[in-house]
Design a protein around this motif. Structure first.
Motif, PDB file in Angstrom:
ATOM      1  N   PRO A  26       0.803  -1.160   0.045  1.00  0.00           N
ATOM      2  CA  PRO A  26       0.006   0.056   0.011  1.00  0.00           C
ATOM      3  C   PRO A  26       0.883   1.201   0.035  1.00  0.00           C
ATOM      4  CG  PRO A  26      -0.031  -1.213   2.063  1.00  0.00           C
ATOM      5  CD  PRO A  26       0.753  -2.021   1.189  1.00  0.00           C
ATOM      6  N   SER A  27       0.820   1.857  -1.147  1.00  0.00           N
ATOM      7  CA  SER A  27       1.983   2.993  -1.227  1.00  0.00           C
ATOM      8  C   SER A  27       1.418   4.172  -2.291  1.00  0.00           C
ATOM      9  CB  SER A  27       3.311   2.644  -1.719  1.00  0.00           C
ATOM     10  OG  SER A  27       4.095   3.591  -2.125  1.00  0.00           O
ATOM     11  N   SER A  28       1.770   5.411  -2.135  1.00  0.00           N
ATOM     12  CA  SER A  28       1.118   6.208  -3.121  1.00  0.00           C
ATOM     13  C   SER A  28       1.639   6.250  -4.393  1.00  0.00           C
ATOM     14  CB  SER A  28       1.670   7.604  -2.424  1.00  0.00           C
ATOM     15  OG  SER A  28       3.069   7.734  -2.279  1.00  0.00           O
ATOM     16  N   VAL A  29       3.077   5.283  -4.382  1.00  0.00           N
ATOM     17  CA  VAL A  29       3.505   5.096  -5.960  1.00  0.00           C
ATOM     18  C   VAL A  29       2.602   3.966  -6.596  1.00  0.00           C
ATOM     19  CG1 VAL A  29       5.603   4.580  -7.071  1.00  0.00           C
ATOM     20  CG2 VAL A  29       5.513   5.656  -5.251  1.00  0.00           C
ATOM     21  N   ILE A  30       2.051   4.420  -7.624  1.00  0.00           N
ATOM     22  CA  ILE A  30       1.505   3.447  -8.702  1.00  0.00           C
ATOM     23  C   ILE A  30       2.332   2.801  -9.630  1.00  0.00           C
ATOM     24  CG2 ILE A  30      -0.632   3.176  -9.981  1.00  0.00           C
ATOM     25  CD1 ILE A  30      -1.882   5.473  -8.611  1.00  0.00           C
ATOM     26  N   PRO A  31       2.397   1.671  -9.727  1.00  0.00           N
ATOM     27  CA  PRO A  31       3.164   0.910 -10.822  1.00  0.00           C
ATOM     28  C   PRO A  31       2.553   1.307 -12.133  1.00  0.00           C
ATOM     29  CG  PRO A  31       2.161  -0.792  -9.676  1.00  0.00           C
ATOM     30  CD  PRO A  31       1.679   0.426  -8.687  1.00  0.00           C
ATOM     31  N   ILE A  32       3.675   1.199 -13.212  1.00  0.00           N
ATOM     32  CA  ILE A  32       3.104   1.357 -14.490  1.00  0.00           C
ATOM     33  C   ILE A  32       1.993   0.511 -15.032  1.00  0.00           C
ATOM     34  CG2 ILE A  32       3.775   1.373 -16.887  1.00  0.00           C
ATOM     35  CD1 ILE A  32       6.690   2.643 -15.937  1.00  0.00           C
ATOM     36  N   VAL A  33       2.122  -0.715 -14.479  1.00  0.00           N
ATOM     37  CA  VAL A  33       1.200  -1.805 -14.845  1.00  0.00           C
ATOM     38  C   VAL A  33      -0.246  -1.404 -14.316  1.00  0.00           C
ATOM     39  CG1 VAL A  33       0.331  -4.140 -14.803  1.00  0.00           C
ATOM     40  CG2 VAL A  33       2.851  -3.695 -14.926  1.00  0.00           C
ATOM     41  N   GLY A  34      -0.203  -0.697 -13.120  1.00  0.00           N
ATOM     42  CA  GLY A  34      -1.421  -0.263 -12.302  1.00  0.00           C
ATOM     43  C   GLY A  34      -2.015   0.645 -13.210  1.00  0.00           C
ATOM     44  N   GLN A  35      -1.149   1.617 -13.845  1.00  0.00           N
ATOM     45  CA  GLN A  35      -1.600   2.802 -14.498  1.00  0.00           C
ATOM     46  C   GLN A  35      -2.210   2.386 -16.010  1.00  0.00           C
ATOM     47  OE1 GLN A  35       1.698   5.723 -15.049  1.00  0.00           O
ATOM     48  NE2 GLN A  35       2.242   5.638 -12.785  1.00  0.00           N
ATOM     49  N   PHE A  36      -1.505   1.413 -16.451  1.00  0.00           N
ATOM     50  CA  PHE A  36      -2.203   0.949 -17.764  1.00  0.00           C
ATOM     51  C   PHE A  36      -3.496   0.274 -17.379  1.00  0.00           C
ATOM     52  CE2 PHE A  36      -2.422  -2.763 -20.791  1.00  0.00           C
ATOM     53  CZ  PHE A  36      -2.598  -1.785 -21.963  1.00  0.00           C
ATOM     54  N   TYR A  37      -3.649  -0.395 -16.215  1.00  0.00           N
ATOM     55  CA  TYR A  37      -5.180  -0.842 -15.892  1.00  0.00           C
ATOM     56  C   TYR A  37      -5.767   0.191 -15.775  1.00  0.00           C
ATOM     57  CZ  TYR A  37      -4.051  -5.871 -15.463  1.00  0.00           C
ATOM     58  OH  TYR A  37      -3.609  -7.325 -15.536  1.00  0.00           O
TER      59      TYR A  37
END
Length: 464
Positions: free
Chosen positions: A288-299
């Motif tokens: 649980p972090s404020s950094v969103i992975p690029i895969v999550g951004q793509f989703y």
């Protein structure tokens, strides 16, 4: 009897001597007894308290047992070797039969207090337990054992699953300061075996001298090992990225489904729910972090675009059924959407911008001219010539009345079919508008998806 008495006495004396005196001790036993006679394993083994004990530490990383990204915890299997000088455990080999080293239990001698600073286990304790140590005649002590370390590791999830992680193992004494014990470390990755998910790129060691707030001005030494790991992304690509890509590509089929099928909106909602399931699976892996992975951004981008496609599909369905209201398509809509935009996407339509419904309007507004009535009986070949004009006029009026009724019924029938054709033309025009809007939205969707994918790939390659 007297002849056997000397033999019996000799045997008895021999048995008495063997049972009364213990056997001779081995060289190792005599050496251990000598070394540990006045040895205190609690005190630091130096002849002078000003002497500093130097501890050499060597770690060989054998395997990464587990990397828990959510808990930010690393479990490592390592081979640890410690070497230090014990000034109280020295001897001259020639006095002990040339014996240059001995092996004794580690609980009999002093052991350096070395702990893992970033320990993630339940207890903070030293990893040196009861093992056999090797002691050389010059006082060099070697302790070696395989150890499983539970350490904290700050995981950077921005580029998951194409990420690299740098995890640290920080070792040092807790009670002995730098004036009593100095630790130096080396690392070796030659025996590393990959677990299938992580490959070790490098293993570095850094010797530090730190001053802590609880004892100002007192230096403490430690060694920090940096383990640089590279993730094998094949597993996550197949189980996370590939399904997302296929679902995102399948969304384009929403724009090809005909409105009459009734599955246009439900198909988009199904894809949206599927993406939500995979996003939840990804959230379970990530901390649980404020950094969103690029895969999550793509989703997230895919879910937004799929949601927009569902909204566009609803608008297209609404446009498709506008013809049921019997309102004609505005001329500017036909000009810009059907003819110009439709031509750009390959839909060729014969241009009809004017409301030319001549036949429909003529049949609707036809009226019989009042001059059509005539009493000229001489011009009608149907009238008998042997009758007078009055009779012929009555017959002609009757024929004319029947003709008007027949003509009126024919016009009504024709107007009815013209009206049906008019409504069908209106519906076709609105369906054509809906089809053009659908194709335009599909092109926009494909451009957005391709643009986002290329941007993500370029961003990853640039940062790498």
């Amino acid at each position: 009897m007297s002849l056997f008495m000397p033999v019996i006495l000799i045997l008895g004396s021999t048995m008495y001597s063997e049972s009364s005196f213990p056997p001779a001790k081995s060289i190792s036993n005599r050496l251990v007894e000598k070394l540990l006679l006045s040895y205190n394993p609690v005190l630091r083994p130096v002849l002078n308290e000003t002497h500093v004990t130097k501890l050499e530490m060597l770690i060989l990383i054998s395997q990464i047992l587990d990397m828990n990204e959510r808990m930010q915890k690393l479990i490592t299997n390592a081979w640890v070797t410690l070497v230090w000088k014990d000034e109280l455990l020295t001897w001259e080999p020639h006095k002990f039969g040339g014996l240059e080293y001995i092996k004794i239990p580690s609980e009999l001698i002093w052991l350096p207090e070395v702990i893992l600073y970033n320990n993630a286990d339940d207890l903070y304790r030293t990893f040196l337990d009861n093992r056999i140590v090797k002691v050389d005649y010059n006082g060099s002590v070697l302790w070696a054992s395989p150890v499983i370390f539970h350490s904290t590791c700050h995981v950077h999830v921005k580029y998951f699953p194409f990420d690299h992680q740098l995890c640290e193992l920080k070792f040092g004494p807790w009670q002995y300061n730098g004036n009593e014990l100095i630790i130096h470390g080396l690392g070796d990755s030659s025996i590393f075996t990959s677990d299938g998910e992580w490959d070790m790129i490098s293993l570095s060691s850094t010797n530090n001298v730190m001053v802590y707030p609880d004892e100002p001005g007192v230096p403490y030494t430690d060694v920090t090992y940096g383990i640089l790991l590279s993730r094998r992304a094949v597993f996550h690509v197949i189980n996370l990225l590939l399904p997302c890509g296929l679902l995102t590509a399948s969304t384009a089929l929403v724009f090809f489904l005909p409105v009459e099928s009734g599955e246009k909106i439900s198909f988009g909602i199904t894809i949206l729910l599927s993406l939500t399931v995979f996003l939840l699976l990804l959230a379970e892996l990530m901390p649980p972090s404020s950094v969103i992975p690029i895969v999550g951004q793509f989703y997230a981008v895919s879910m937004v675009l799929v949601s927009l496609s569902v909204g566009v599909s609803a608008a297209v369905v609404n446009i498709h059924h506008c013809g049921q209201q019997r309102s004609r398509v505005p001329c500017w809509v036909k000009k810009w959407i059907i003819h110009k935009l439709g031509r750009l996407i390959g839909i060729r339509i014969k241009r009809k911008c004017k409301r030319d419904y001549t036949v429909y309007a003529r049949n609707k507004n036809i009226k019989r001219s009042p001059n059509a009535k005539t009493n000229d009986s001489s011009q009608s070949p149907l009238l008998p010539r042997d009758r007078d004009d009055k009779e012929n006029g009555a017959i002609l009026n009757e024929i004319e009345s029947c003709g008007r009724v027949l003509h009126r019924d024919v016009l009504k029938i024709r107007q009815y079919f013209d009206h049906l054709k008019h409504e069908e033309d209106v519906r076709k025009e609105w369906r054509l508008v809906a089809m053009v809007v659908d194709r335009l939205c599909m092109i926009g969707y494909v451009v957005c998806i391709v643009g986002c994918t290329v941007t993500i790939i370029i961003h990853i390659q640039y940062d790498t």
